[in-house]
Write a protein that holds these residues in place. Sequence first.
Motif, PDB file in Angstrom:
ATOM      1  N   ARG A  15       0.832  -1.207   0.000  1.00 19.70           N
ATOM      2  CA  ARG A  15       0.000   0.000   0.000  1.00 19.70           C
ATOM      3  C   ARG A  15       0.868   1.259   0.000  1.00 19.70           C
ATOM      4  O   ARG A  15       1.737   1.431   0.858  1.00 19.70           O
ATOM      5  N   VAL A  16       0.586   2.147  -0.943  1.00 23.24           N
ATOM      6  CA  VAL A  16       1.365   3.371  -1.116  1.00 23.24           C
ATOM      7  C   VAL A  16       0.457   4.576  -0.867  1.00 23.24           C
ATOM      8  O   VAL A  16      -0.590   4.702  -1.509  1.00 23.24           O
ATOM      9  N   VAL A  17       0.841   5.439   0.074  1.00 28.94           N
ATOM     10  CA  VAL A  17       0.132   6.705   0.269  1.00 28.94           C
ATOM     11  C   VAL A  17       0.916   7.770  -0.490  1.00 28.94           C
ATOM     12  O   VAL A  17       2.083   8.037  -0.189  1.00 28.94           O
ATOM     13  N   ASP A  18       0.270   8.343  -1.492  1.00 23.38           N
ATOM     14  CA  ASP A  18       0.949   9.084  -2.555  1.00 23.38           C
ATOM     15  C   ASP A  18       0.547  10.560  -2.537  1.00 23.38           C
ATOM     16  O   ASP A  18      -0.556  10.913  -2.938  1.00 23.38           O
ATOM     17  N   PHE A  19       1.480  11.397  -2.053  1.00 17.14           N
ATOM     18  CA  PHE A  19       1.225  12.841  -2.002  1.00 17.14           C
ATOM     19  C   PHE A  19       1.757  13.554  -3.253  1.00 17.14           C
ATOM     20  O   PHE A  19       1.814  14.777  -3.269  1.00 17.14           O
ATOM     21  N   GLY A  36       1.128  -3.616  -9.455  1.00 15.38           N
ATOM     22  CA  GLY A  36       0.250  -4.246  -8.474  1.00 15.38           C
ATOM     23  C   GLY A  36       0.122  -3.561  -7.136  1.00 15.38           C
ATOM     24  O   GLY A  36      -0.701  -3.980  -6.313  1.00 15.38           O
ATOM     25  N   ALA A  37       0.914  -2.511  -6.877  1.00 15.78           N
ATOM     26  CA  ALA A  37       0.758  -1.825  -5.594  1.00 15.78           C
ATOM     27  C   ALA A  37      -0.589  -1.097  -5.563  1.00 15.78           C
ATOM     28  O   ALA A  37      -1.096  -0.662  -6.589  1.00 15.78           O
ATOM     29  N   GLU A  38      -1.158  -0.983  -4.363  1.00 10.68           N
ATOM     30  CA  GLU A  38      -2.372  -0.196  -4.165  1.00 10.68           C
ATOM     31  C   GLU A  38      -1.922   1.241  -3.902  1.00 10.68           C
ATOM     32  O   GLU A  38      -1.382   1.541  -2.834  1.00 10.68           O
ATOM     33  N   ASN A  71      -4.482   3.231 -12.823  1.00 10.09           N
ATOM     34  CA  ASN A  71      -4.279   2.185 -11.804  1.00 10.09           C
ATOM     35  C   ASN A  71      -4.209   2.732 -10.371  1.00 10.09           C
ATOM     36  O   ASN A  71      -3.921   1.971  -9.453  1.00 10.09           O
ATOM     37  N   LYS A  72      -4.417   4.058 -10.197  1.00  7.99           N
ATOM     38  CA  LYS A  72      -4.359   4.620  -8.843  1.00  7.99           C
ATOM     39  C   LYS A  72      -5.765   4.905  -8.335  1.00  7.99           C
ATOM     40  O   LYS A  72      -6.713   4.990  -9.101  1.00  7.99           O
ATOM     41  N   GLN A  73      -5.892   5.090  -7.022  1.00  3.24           N
ATOM     42  CA  GLN A  73      -7.130   5.561  -6.418  1.00  3.24           C
ATOM     43  C   GLN A  73      -6.920   6.989  -5.929  1.00  3.24           C
ATOM     44  O   GLN A  73      -5.807   7.376  -5.637  1.00  3.24           O
ATOM     45  N   VAL A  98       5.281   5.774   1.864  1.00  2.00           N
ATOM     46  CA  VAL A  98       4.755   7.140   1.805  1.00  2.00           C
ATOM     47  C   VAL A  98       5.648   7.905   0.819  1.00  2.00           C
ATOM     48  O   VAL A  98       6.863   7.920   0.971  1.00  2.00           O
ATOM     49  N   VAL A  99       5.042   8.497  -0.209  1.00  2.84           N
ATOM     50  CA  VAL A  99       5.823   9.204  -1.237  1.00  2.84           C
ATOM     51  C   VAL A  99       5.351  10.640  -1.352  1.00  2.84           C
ATOM     52  O   VAL A  99       4.146  10.896  -1.365  1.00  2.84           O
ATOM     53  N   SER A 100       6.300  11.565  -1.501  1.00  2.00           N
ATOM     54  CA  SER A 100       5.926  12.952  -1.766  1.00  2.00           C
ATOM     55  C   SER A 100       6.967  13.606  -2.648  1.00  2.00           C
ATOM     56  O   SER A 100       8.116  13.165  -2.706  1.00  2.00           O
ATOM     57  N   ASN A 101       6.573  14.621  -3.372  1.00  2.00           N
ATOM     58  CA  ASN A 101       7.552  15.476  -4.054  1.00  2.00           C
ATOM     59  C   ASN A 101       7.209  16.954  -3.910  1.00  2.00           C
ATOM     60  O   ASN A 101       7.383  17.738  -4.831  1.00  2.00           O
ATOM     61  N   PHE A 102       6.711  17.305  -2.713  1.00  2.73           N
ATOM     62  CA  PHE A 102       6.523  18.723  -2.401  1.00  2.73           C
ATOM     63  C   PHE A 102       7.865  19.434  -2.325  1.00  2.73           C
ATOM     64  O   PHE A 102       8.909  18.795  -2.173  1.00  2.73           O
ATOM     65  N   ARG A 103       7.820  20.756  -2.324  1.00  5.14           N
ATOM     66  CA  ARG A 103       9.074  21.472  -2.110  1.00  5.14           C
ATOM     67  C   ARG A 103       9.518  21.311  -0.655  1.00  5.14           C
ATOM     68  O   ARG A 103       8.743  20.918   0.220  1.00  5.14           O
TER      69      ARG A 103
END
Lengths: 407, 407
Positions: A15-19, A36-38, A71-73, A98-103
């Motif tokens: 499970r990936v929480v994607d910011f 296949g990741a959620e 493929n994302k929610q 947990v992924v982010s690319n904010f400044r």
Amino acid sequence: MTDNTSYRKALTGIRVVDFTQVIFGPSCTAQLADHGAEVIKIERPGVGDLSRQFGPYVDDESMPYASLNRNKQSLAVNLKSPQGMEAVLKLIDSADVVVSNFRQGVMESLGLGWDEVHARNPRAIYTSGSGYGPDGPIGSTRKMGHDSMAQAMTGVMYVNADSNGVPKRAPIAVADISAGSLLMEGIILALIERGVSGEGQKVEVSLIDAVLRMEAWGIATVANATAEADHLGNPLDGGVYSAADGYMVITGLFKPNPLQSICEVLGIEDLSQDGRFSSVDLMTENGAELESIIQAEVEKHPRDYWVAKFDAVDVLCMPVLSLDESIEEPQVLHNEMGVEVPSNGAAGSSTITQRHVGIPVKLGTTPGTIETPAPGIGENSREVLAGIGYSNEEIDQMLATGVIGIG
Amino acid sequence: MTDNTSYRKALTGIRVVDFTQVIFGPSCTAQLADHGAEVIKIERPGVGDLSRQFGPYVDDESMPYASLNRNKQSLAVNLKSPQGMEAVLKLIDSADVVVSNFRQGVMESLGLGWDEVHARNPRAIYTSGSGYGPDGPIGSTRKMGHDSMAQAMTGVMYVNADSNGVPKRAPIAVADISAGSLLMEGIILALIERGVSGEGQKVEVSLIDAVLRMEAWGIATVANATAEADHLGNPLDGGVYSAADGYMVITGLFKPNPLQSICEVLGIEDLSQDGRFSSVDLMTENGAELESIIQAEVEKHPRDYWVAKFDAVDVLCMPVLSLDESIEEPQVLHNEMGVEVPSNGAAGSSTITQRHVGIPVKLGTTPGTIETPAPGIGENSREVLAGIGYSNEEIDQMLATGVIGIG
């Protein structure tokens, strides 16, 4: 869609929480989702991913956005609302990544820095994409990352200068997409390592570092320069010629005497015996002359004629295709790299299909697939919240008070 | 070298038998090696990796070769000798990953196709990099893959055309290096999946597929084209200007009115109120006019002056650096992307150091490191063979009969 059935893929269960938004981060999480990741995309209610602002639009949906978010929610949630943040923290508690690319500083100011996330969920891999790195002279400032900045900083625009020496941006997002791949690499490396240690770790990739890695060969030549010429000046390495029906490229490398084979195909005398062209250094020195001799022959026939002739002597030759020709090219279609995806736009019409790029990493046993088109803003808010324990009543209340957005 | 100590990294314990050469494959296995995999490079005695033929040379060692082969070991072995092949098969029996980027059919003709390798070692992940894919109209031919072919075929050269419309190759190996990253991704995905299934699988990535993925955004715009302009024509997205001391780039995006901020910095009237420039479409239409107004101001001051001014209003600005300026840039040095590696050339002099590109994927707990410089041809033949059970006498006999090469 190459397949509609759900089955186990390489990243099933992750499970990936994607910011992330725009290109860099989404190009990373798109690959996680393909395999296949959620991936649960956190979006601002009403506005969503900034890439949604770029046209063209089909069925009211941004095509750039659609290209990197299949493929994302989507969970649309206001991160400035305490109730919204509580929901996001619950989601992070259940996350592998947990992924982010904010400044610089944004995740920390939200209370979502490494220290906080790692303390809550030590198994979570914490991934940041940045323009310049997480610290250092530029990295420690709030300067935003952008492909154009990375290309300027890393020599890409300089080496791509036009004939007047004016620097020119390479017209594809080399920084964003190569950094997106490296971020994906970092995540899956950390997943492997977690299998040993049981703990998540921090993963950081910057746009400039990703481009520099692309240039490792070129940098090794300039940073350790000697008097010797490097092969990029070799006119047999990717020379562009105008055939009767358009441009094509000829590359003659990795065989004892490619120029001899080229001359044989062109039906002219063997220029490799000519004192002007008898070594790579001489060919480079007299490149303009050599090119004009070759050009005079190439223009007599169409490209397919030449490709077949050069193939027969094992010299590389290829028509120069435009983007839209490329996506229709038979080998490209064979590779399932130009795929049809049903539209998921505002009109929600399943009769409209979109063309997008397919999945380049081909796994034999557990191939990636495109299961769902890119989501609308908050399209999956309800299921995602229900999945972490919210009741229908709570979800309705959050919707009514603007904490979340739905579809 | 960032570190000389060996400790557990993300891929410690993973053995890779590496048949790749030149750029694509070696750029993949370099990353595996950076993150701790044991990469054993199979080379032809005497000749070795084809990239060794490219200069410049330092201490008799090819810098392009050195740039992509650090942290690896070299076994020089004649694959046409039955005794040599027997040693390679023993090595494959102990491998987690087998990688190659030969042209179509070469691994099969050596008896090292997927069927044979999978039958011998079902846990081995079998990875092939190709130019065009493993089958299909071009993929099924013996046509060799090359970055120039992939760029021609995928629209890169077309969109990078010069002002006369002549296609131009992007001057970095976008196809090779992006495909190398994707091959690495495929390998780690398959390693993760093997943790569930216990079996290795086939992984395939082609140069053309990798570039197409880079172009997903652009392809989505042309393949689903409508009347609407796409943002690449926006002159505020990476415009190149000549300052008093050289070229720089300005990018004003992702804020409500970037042109207003740009004019404020330049000290001119607010052009966003000017009918010629009051929308992105109008700015694009009247781009040349807008650029000449901005240029007239920019040339009055040096680049650092402008970067500071634009930073202050959150508009992106960056000097255009050459490759050798880039590798000395303070942020780049801070990121450890320009690293010193001891020379390992023929002279074997440890007093000579080389400059190379560092490791872009930054793992917090188990970072990759550069432990050893690129090996000479067959530098590790003796240890590698001893490690799979060969005695000193057997190794000496193989050396004497030319089956293997050493150092």
